[in-house]
Design an enzyme around this catalytic site. Structure first.
Site, mmCIF file in Angstrom:
data_model
loop_
_atom_site.group_PDB
_atom_site.id
_atom_site.type_symbol
_atom_site.label_atom_id
_atom_site.label_comp_id
_atom_site.label_asym_id
_atom_site.label_seq_id
_atom_site.Cartn_x
_atom_site.Cartn_y
_atom_site.Cartn_z
ATOM 1 C CG LEU A 125 -1.972 0.266 -3.639
ATOM 2 C CD1 LEU A 125 -1.509 -1.108 -3.212
ATOM 3 C CD2 LEU A 125 -1.348 0.440 -4.862
ATOM 4 C CG ASP A 126 -7.975 2.347 -6.631
ATOM 5 O OD1 ASP A 126 -7.833 3.474 -6.275
ATOM 6 O OD2 ASP A 126 -8.084 2.266 -8.080
ATOM 7 C CE LYS A 127 -13.813 -2.633 -0.355
ATOM 8 N NZ LYS A 127 -15.541 -2.441 -0.148
#
Length: 324
Positions: free
Chosen positions: A138-140
């Protein structure tokens, strides 16, 4: 001690004409391109039983590829005592609910302090699994559910299921603009031509399919639910931007602040201060890689998105639109 690994796969028909290094990057995507190319040049890859060391070798489709290699200690990262929100775990897998501002894997600019570093601390044996068992990212600043494998067999099976599109991932998001209905975005995604840290819809990119449906209308925003068929980097963010409904707070992909006419000071302030893409991995469903049991997990919508949804809902009630 180095760990022996053996990977097998068959070149797909749609890979006709690809370079061998590109083909194995797609077939064995749980390893980095650079690592796979290094193994290829070192003679660790066979094509229909013949050792091939030239990355530019073309594939036709249907060939059997076998990779025999070792994972050296240099693939290991530092274990760090970082809290993890564990939704489920057994001997084979872990399901994590990731908060915002938490990078999944070490990389340029983020050498540590990641989910991977935390996994190594809480589960030392996971160091024997490539990428500490991480199956997807997942993105940051995207919150929500991730499945992690504790063993190599479990990871191999989950990665294969992901590639076959047998893992269901559903997301909650707030998009800018008033969307009239759901649909499908089927557009390939590749690296942005000039902004190298971003992705973009590109005819030269990899296939990417996102399904979305409207969950709730607001005046200048829409709450949506999305399902991924593929898992390209920034896929939802890129696809929603492509259809001109970028996610609220996603400045990188055009999610600029949109203030409804006559909005309250409170809503105006909330919209201007919302500082991440409004995206949450809310549901994860997959078959257990060992037991074969169908598992489904849900993660509650994080407070910042709940509060924003409530504020947008109140604004819509106070300022009704005839078309909705």
């Amino acid at each position: 001690m180095a760990q022996q690994i053996e990977l097998k796969n068959t070149v797909k028909e749609n890979q006709l004409g690809q370079r061998l290094d590109q083909a194995i990057a797609e077939l064995f995507s749980d390893f980095s391109r650079s690592r796979l190319k290094e193994w290829l040049v070192e003679g660790k890859v066979t094509l229909n039983g013949v050792v091939v060391t030239k990355p530019r070798t073309k594939v036709l489709g249907g060939e059997e590829i076998i990779l025999l290699a070792e994972l050296e200690d240099e693939e290991r990262w530092e274990a760090q005592d970082i809290p993890l929100d564990i939704v489920y775990e057994d001997d084979d897998i872990i399901v994590v609910n990731k908060p915002r501002d938490f990078v999944v894997h070490p990389g340029a600019g983020t050498p540590d302090g990641t989910v991977l570093n935390a996994l190594l601390y809480h589960y030392p044996a996971i160091a024997e699994v490539p990428r500490a068992g991480i199956v997807h990212r997942l993105d940051k600043d995207t919150t929500g559910l991730m499945v992690v494998a504790k063993t190599v067999p479990a990871q191999t099976k989950l990665v294969r299921e992901l590639q076959k599109r047998n893992i269901t991932r559903e997301y909650e998001a707030i998009a800018t603009g008033r969307m009239t209905g759901g649909g499908i975005v089927d557009q390939p995604i590749g690296r942005h031509s000039t902004k190298r840290t971003l992705m973009a819809v590109s005819p030269m990119g990899k296939p990417a399919v996102t399904h979305y449906r409207v969950a709730e209308h607001f005046r200048e925003h829409t709450r949506i639910r999305l399902r991924l068929e593929t898992g390209r980097t920034h896929q939802i963010r890129v696809h929603m931007s492509y259809i001109q409904h970028p996610l609220l707070g996603d400045v990188a992909y055009g999610g600029r602040v949109r203030i409804p006419k006559g909005a309250s000071d409170n809503l105006t302030s909330m919209l201007r201060s919302f500082d991440r893409q409004a995206l949450h991995a809310a549901m994860l469903r997959f078959t257990h890689p060992v037991t074969g049991e169908l598992l489904e997990f849900h993660a509650p919508i994080p407070d910042d998105m709940v509060e924003m949804t409530e504020a947008l809902r109140e604004d819509a009630l106070l300022n009704p639109l005839d078309e909705f």
